[in-house]
Design a protein around this motif. Sequence first.
Motif, PDB file in Angstrom:
ATOM      1  N   LEU A 236       0.837  -1.199   0.000  1.00  0.00           N
ATOM      2  CA  LEU A 236       0.000   0.000   0.000  1.00  0.00           C
ATOM      3  C   LEU A 236       0.875   1.252   0.000  1.00  0.00           C
ATOM      4  O   LEU A 236       1.658   1.484   0.909  1.00  0.00           O
ATOM      5  CB  LEU A 236      -0.918   0.030   1.224  1.00  0.00           C
ATOM      6  N   HIS A 237       0.731   2.020  -1.022  1.00  0.00           N
ATOM      7  CA  HIS A 237       1.388   3.326  -1.088  1.00  0.00           C
ATOM      8  C   HIS A 237       0.464   4.253  -1.875  1.00  0.00           C
ATOM      9  O   HIS A 237       0.342   4.138  -3.084  1.00  0.00           O
ATOM     10  CB  HIS A 237       2.756   3.249  -1.767  1.00  0.00           C
ATOM     11  N   ASP A 238      -0.240   5.106  -1.141  1.00  0.00           N
ATOM     12  CA  ASP A 238      -1.188   6.039  -1.744  1.00  0.00           C
ATOM     13  C   ASP A 238      -2.246   5.273  -2.558  1.00  0.00           C
ATOM     14  O   ASP A 238      -2.577   5.644  -3.671  1.00  0.00           O
ATOM     15  CB  ASP A 238      -0.447   7.055  -2.614  1.00  0.00           C
ATOM     16  N   THR A 239      -2.753   4.192  -1.972  1.00  0.00           N
ATOM     17  CA  THR A 239      -3.702   3.303  -2.633  1.00  0.00           C
ATOM     18  C   THR A 239      -5.112   3.570  -2.114  1.00  0.00           C
ATOM     19  O   THR A 239      -5.323   3.622  -0.899  1.00  0.00           O
ATOM     20  CB  THR A 239      -3.335   1.826  -2.337  1.00  0.00           C
ATOM     21  N   PRO A 240      -6.105   3.714  -2.993  1.00  0.00           N
ATOM     22  CA  PRO A 240      -7.487   3.927  -2.535  1.00  0.00           C
ATOM     23  C   PRO A 240      -8.012   2.718  -1.761  1.00  0.00           C
ATOM     24  O   PRO A 240      -7.862   1.575  -2.205  1.00  0.00           O
ATOM     25  CB  PRO A 240      -8.277   4.119  -3.825  1.00  0.00           C
ATOM     26  N   VAL A 241      -8.607   2.982  -0.590  1.00  0.00           N
ATOM     27  CA  VAL A 241      -9.169   1.926   0.255  1.00  0.00           C
ATOM     28  C   VAL A 241     -10.449   2.401   0.917  1.00  0.00           C
ATOM     29  O   VAL A 241     -10.725   3.598   0.990  1.00  0.00           O
ATOM     30  CB  VAL A 241      -8.182   1.479   1.368  1.00  0.00           C
ATOM     31  N   LEU A 242     -11.225   1.437   1.401  1.00  0.00           N
ATOM     32  CA  LEU A 242     -12.349   1.680   2.299  1.00  0.00           C
ATOM     33  C   LEU A 242     -12.053   0.843   3.534  1.00  0.00           C
ATOM     34  O   LEU A 242     -11.820  -0.365   3.417  1.00  0.00           O
ATOM     35  CB  LEU A 242     -13.669   1.251   1.664  1.00  0.00           C
ATOM     36  N   VAL A 243     -12.021   1.475   4.714  1.00  0.00           N
ATOM     37  CA  VAL A 243     -11.686   0.779   5.950  1.00  0.00           C
ATOM     38  C   VAL A 243     -12.860   0.903   6.918  1.00  0.00           C
ATOM     39  O   VAL A 243     -13.326   2.001   7.189  1.00  0.00           O
ATOM     40  CB  VAL A 243     -10.415   1.368   6.607  1.00  0.00           C
ATOM     41  N   ARG A 244     -13.316  -0.252   7.429  1.00  0.00           N
ATOM     42  CA  ARG A 244     -14.286  -0.280   8.532  1.00  0.00           C
ATOM     43  C   ARG A 244     -13.457  -0.486   9.796  1.00  0.00           C
ATOM     44  O   ARG A 244     -12.597  -1.348   9.826  1.00  0.00           O
ATOM     45  CB  ARG A 244     -15.284  -1.417   8.339  1.00  0.00           C
ATOM     46  N   TYR A 245     -13.723   0.319  10.850  1.00  0.00           N
ATOM     47  CA  TYR A 245     -12.829   0.286  11.999  1.00  0.00           C
ATOM     48  C   TYR A 245     -13.536   0.536  13.318  1.00  0.00           C
ATOM     49  O   TYR A 245     -14.654   1.032  13.367  1.00  0.00           O
ATOM     50  CB  TYR A 245     -11.707   1.309  11.821  1.00  0.00           C
ATOM     51  N   GLU A 246     -12.812   0.186  14.395  1.00  0.00           N
ATOM     52  CA  GLU A 246     -13.241   0.480  15.759  1.00  0.00           C
ATOM     53  C   GLU A 246     -12.379   1.635  16.251  1.00  0.00           C
ATOM     54  O   GLU A 246     -11.149   1.544  16.225  1.00  0.00           O
ATOM     55  CB  GLU A 246     -13.027  -0.746  16.643  1.00  0.00           C
ATOM     56  N   PRO A 247     -12.996   2.746  16.667  1.00  0.00           N
ATOM     57  CA  PRO A 247     -12.210   3.888  17.119  1.00  0.00           C
ATOM     58  C   PRO A 247     -11.354   3.541  18.334  1.00  0.00           C
ATOM     59  O   PRO A 247     -11.726   2.728  19.171  1.00  0.00           O
ATOM     60  CB  PRO A 247     -13.271   4.929  17.492  1.00  0.00           C
ATOM     61  N   GLY A 248     -10.209   4.130  18.422  1.00  0.00           N
ATOM     62  CA  GLY A 248      -9.292   3.922  19.532  1.00  0.00           C
ATOM     63  C   GLY A 248      -7.991   4.637  19.257  1.00  0.00           C
ATOM     64  O   GLY A 248      -7.907   5.481  18.376  1.00  0.00           O
ATOM     65  N   ASP A 249      -6.967   4.293  20.021  1.00  0.00           N
ATOM     66  CA  ASP A 249      -5.663   4.910  19.815  1.00  0.00           C
ATOM     67  C   ASP A 249      -4.609   3.813  19.763  1.00  0.00           C
ATOM     68  O   ASP A 249      -4.125   3.398  20.809  1.00  0.00           O
ATOM     69  CB  ASP A 249      -5.355   5.890  20.930  1.00  0.00           C
ATOM     70  N   PRO A 250      -4.248   3.288  18.629  1.00  0.00           N
ATOM     71  CA  PRO A 250      -4.737   3.637  17.282  1.00  0.00           C
ATOM     72  C   PRO A 250      -6.068   2.939  16.988  1.00  0.00           C
ATOM     73  O   PRO A 250      -6.469   2.027  17.698  1.00  0.00           O
ATOM     74  CB  PRO A 250      -3.626   3.096  16.375  1.00  0.00           C
TER      75      PRO A 250
ATOM     76  N   ARG B 233      -8.561   0.353  15.329  1.00  0.00           N
ATOM     77  CA  ARG B 233      -8.364  -1.037  14.931  1.00  0.00           C
ATOM     78  C   ARG B 233      -9.258  -1.337  13.735  1.00  0.00           C
ATOM     79  O   ARG B 233     -10.475  -1.176  13.805  1.00  0.00           O
ATOM     80  CB  ARG B 233      -8.702  -1.988  16.078  1.00  0.00           C
ATOM     81  N   ALA B 234      -8.663  -1.764  12.647  1.00  0.00           N
ATOM     82  CA  ALA B 234      -9.404  -2.030  11.414  1.00  0.00           C
ATOM     83  C   ALA B 234     -10.138  -3.364  11.514  1.00  0.00           C
ATOM     84  O   ALA B 234      -9.560  -4.369  11.921  1.00  0.00           O
ATOM     85  CB  ALA B 234      -8.457  -2.038  10.218  1.00  0.00           C
ATOM     86  N   TYR B 235     -11.446  -3.360  11.172  1.00  0.00           N
ATOM     87  CA  TYR B 235     -12.223  -4.601  11.063  1.00  0.00           C
ATOM     88  C   TYR B 235     -11.989  -5.235   9.700  1.00  0.00           C
ATOM     89  O   TYR B 235     -11.787  -6.422   9.578  1.00  0.00           O
ATOM     90  CB  TYR B 235     -13.729  -4.332  11.191  1.00  0.00           C
ATOM     91  N   SER B 236     -12.110  -4.399   8.685  1.00  0.00           N
ATOM     92  CA  SER B 236     -11.923  -4.898   7.314  1.00  0.00           C
ATOM     93  C   SER B 236     -11.412  -3.769   6.438  1.00  0.00           C
ATOM     94  O   SER B 236     -11.680  -2.604   6.677  1.00  0.00           O
ATOM     95  CB  SER B 236     -13.227  -5.461   6.749  1.00  0.00           C
ATOM     96  N   ILE B 237     -10.658  -4.182   5.414  1.00  0.00           N
ATOM     97  CA  ILE B 237     -10.079  -3.233   4.466  1.00  0.00           C
ATOM     98  C   ILE B 237     -10.439  -3.697   3.063  1.00  0.00           C
ATOM     99  O   ILE B 237     -10.200  -4.851   2.707  1.00  0.00           O
ATOM    100  CB  ILE B 237      -8.543  -3.167   4.602  1.00  0.00           C
ATOM    101  N   LEU B 238     -11.036  -2.807   2.297  1.00  0.00           N
ATOM    102  CA  LEU B 238     -11.344  -3.083   0.902  1.00  0.00           C
ATOM    103  C   LEU B 238     -10.346  -2.296   0.053  1.00  0.00           C
ATOM    104  O   LEU B 238     -10.379  -1.066   0.026  1.00  0.00           O
ATOM    105  CB  LEU B 238     -12.775  -2.674   0.564  1.00  0.00           C
ATOM    106  N   ILE B 239      -9.424  -3.005  -0.583  1.00  0.00           N
ATOM    107  CA  ILE B 239      -8.400  -2.359  -1.405  1.00  0.00           C
ATOM    108  C   ILE B 239      -8.978  -2.170  -2.809  1.00  0.00           C
ATOM    109  O   ILE B 239      -9.329  -3.129  -3.462  1.00  0.00           O
ATOM    110  CB  ILE B 239      -7.120  -3.213  -1.474  1.00  0.00           C
ATOM    111  N   THR B 240      -9.051  -0.938  -3.240  1.00  0.00           N
ATOM    112  CA  THR B 240      -9.628  -0.663  -4.546  1.00  0.00           C
ATOM    113  C   THR B 240      -8.579  -0.238  -5.561  1.00  0.00           C
ATOM    114  O   THR B 240      -8.893  -0.084  -6.730  1.00  0.00           O
ATOM    115  CB  THR B 240     -10.704   0.431  -4.451  1.00  0.00           C
ATOM    116  N   GLY B 241      -7.339  -0.043  -5.109  1.00  0.00           N
ATOM    117  CA  GLY B 241      -6.275   0.372  -6.024  1.00  0.00           C
ATOM    118  C   GLY B 241      -5.657  -0.816  -6.743  1.00  0.00           C
ATOM    119  O   GLY B 241      -5.969  -1.974  -6.485  1.00  0.00           O
TER     120      GLY B 241
END
Length: 163
Positions: free
Chosen positions: A136-150, A152-160
């Motif tokens: 991944l380098h400047d790649t379009p994605v859609l990320v579903r996540y749980e807020p926190g620090d940092p 936490r990603a549930y799922s990542i859809l890579i569209t690039g």
Amino acid sequence: MQIALSRKIILVILLVIAVIFLVISFLFSEKGILFSEKGKSATEVTHIPDVRATTEARMMTPMAWTMTDGVQAVTGRATFVGESGDAAYITVQSGELEFIFMVTPRTGVFSTGDVYAHPNQPAPTVENPKKALRNLHDTPVLVRYEPGDPHRAYSILITGDDQ
């Protein structure tokens, strides 16, 4: 017997009909009262979008929102940051905002092409998720996540194309 209507009466009737038509048109327009977005937050999504119809449009418009199932989501351009143990870290630039996500082995990583080919397939479609994340380098994605620090990603859809 013939009823004679004056020109003034006919003009008034036509004017009233035109005003009624304009009011009805405004009420049913996107900016009208019936479909007004007043009172809703700017990031609220009222329905789950059809992935095939809207993924490309969403990827072109960086944004963060809450999906109807209550999960936070963000679209933007992702870049791999590094790894620590089992976790990998990516950043997602969404407009002027930057999100840092922790990606664990439980995070599903999906490819847009595979999602289109197998829309009912529940398993992640990327064969080597860590390799995909490293690319991944400047790649379009859609990320579903749980807020926190940092976050936490549930799922990542890579569209690039850098999968």
